[in-house]
Design an enzyme around this catalytic site. Structure first.
Site, PDB file in Angstrom:
ATOM      1  N   SER A   1       0.846  -1.191   0.000  1.00  0.00           N
ATOM      2  CA  SER A   1       0.000   0.000   0.000  1.00  0.00           C
ATOM      3  C   SER A   1       0.878   1.236   0.000  1.00  0.00           C
ATOM      4  O   SER A   1       2.025   1.205   0.478  1.00  0.00           O
ATOM      5  CB  SER A   1      -0.902   0.012   1.248  1.00  0.00           C
ATOM      6  OG  SER A   1      -1.588   1.240   1.384  1.00  0.00           O
TER       7      SER A   1
ATOM      8  N   TYR B   1      -1.362  -1.425  10.445  1.00  0.00           N
ATOM      9  CA  TYR B   1      -1.625  -1.537   9.011  1.00  0.00           C
ATOM     10  C   TYR B   1      -0.444  -1.046   8.173  1.00  0.00           C
ATOM     11  O   TYR B   1       0.092  -1.782   7.337  1.00  0.00           O
ATOM     12  CB  TYR B   1      -2.893  -0.774   8.637  1.00  0.00           C
ATOM     13  CG  TYR B   1      -3.261  -0.951   7.184  1.00  0.00           C
ATOM     14  CD1 TYR B   1      -3.900  -2.116   6.757  1.00  0.00           C
ATOM     15  CD2 TYR B   1      -2.947   0.010   6.242  1.00  0.00           C
ATOM     16  CE1 TYR B   1      -4.216  -2.303   5.425  1.00  0.00           C
ATOM     17  CE2 TYR B   1      -3.259  -0.172   4.904  1.00  0.00           C
ATOM     18  CZ  TYR B   1      -3.897  -1.326   4.506  1.00  0.00           C
ATOM     19  OH  TYR B   1      -4.197  -1.513   3.176  1.00  0.00           O
TER      20      TYR B   1
END
Length: 280
Positions: A145, A159
């Site tokens: 990401s 995350y």
């Protein structure tokens, strides 16, 4: 996996029941690639497999597993071997988010997250790379990401850390295995239309964000496969996301953290939102 040079080769897509994973399955099937699909939701996998078989005439097999279970990667690979198959393309896509602050969630919640986001993709690479090396070819996409390339905001504490791990892991794997005909790419999308934000409870917070920040899953996947074909090791999708990455790289750390803390409040979910898995 024994006799991997003789086995029929397939692409294995984790978290294939929705979002970017389903988009990978559709794009690979359109290119004539036989598929192995895994996720927790067997009904969703079966529906997608039927669609792809009818539309593209490729072999699509479903292997439902919950990658939060520590033995899932081993069982998945053993089942692939029992079916007489091998994996020449691995897409480690399964993932989700845990909302709230780090201490607001119990340790089993974080342990499951680490298992799905870091341990499972690492183990799948470790188990499937020997066969790729034996055949002298292979492709691995680790879905990371943009969050793994810029400072991490408060909330969703693990995350960005898990995505940064996938980036560094992919870089090392790519360098170790390129002489064996294996390409590895860390895919770094930004905001992508999928179930991800519905599952983690942030959808309502994100509805007012500018449309130009978002991408559909299909172009994200097409860019990923094109980057893999070019031999890119880290690929950030979309011009906007690449600009964001460059901007944060130029900023002093203190200013970058201040900026990300301010903007992070716009899409942070409170500590009382229960964590749920998506397409893992």
């Amino acid at each position: 996996m024994e006799n991997s040079t003789m086995a029929a080769t397939h692409a294995l897509v984790t978290g294939a029941s929705a979002g970017i994973g389903a988009a990978f399955a559709r794009e690979l099937a359109a290119r004539g690639q036989p598929l192995l699909l895994t996720a927790r939701r067997a009904d969703r996998l079966d529906a997608l497999a039927a669609e792809l078989r009818a539309r593209h005439g490729v072999d699509v097999q479903c292997l439902p597993h919950d990658l939060a279970q520590p033995d899932a990667p081993r069982l998945l690979c053993e089942e692939i071997e029992r079916r007489g198959l091998a994996v020449d393309t691995l897409v480690n896509n399964a993932g989700y988010g845990v909302t709230g602050s780090f201490v607001s969630r119990d340790w089993p919640t974080h342990a499951d997250f680490i298992q799905v986001m870091m341990t499972a993709p690492t183990e799948l690479c470790h188990r499937l790379l020997p066969g790729m090396r034996e055949r002298g070819s292979g492709r691995i996409v680790n879905v990371a990401s943009l969050a793994g390339l810029i400072p991490a905001p408060a909330g969703h504490t693990l995350y960005a850390a898990s995505k940064a791990y996938l980036v560094k892991f992919s870089q090392a794997l790519a360098l170790e295995n390129r002489a064996h005909g294996i390409r590895v790419c860390a895919l770094c999308p930004g905001f992508t239309y999928s179930e991800f934000h519905d599952v983690n409870g942030a959808r309502e917070l994100l509805t007012d964000m500018p449309k130009w920040l978002w991408m559909e899953a299909e172009p994200v996947v097409r860019q990923a496969l094109a980057a893999l074909d070019r031999g890119e090791i880290v690929h950030v999708t979309g011009g906007v996301n690449r600009t964001i990455k460059r901007l944060f790289k130029l900023l002093p750390d203190r200013l970058a953290l201040r900026l990300i803390d301010r903007r992070g409040k716009d899409f942070r979910v409170g500590d009382d939102t229960p964590p749920r898995q998506s397409s893992s």
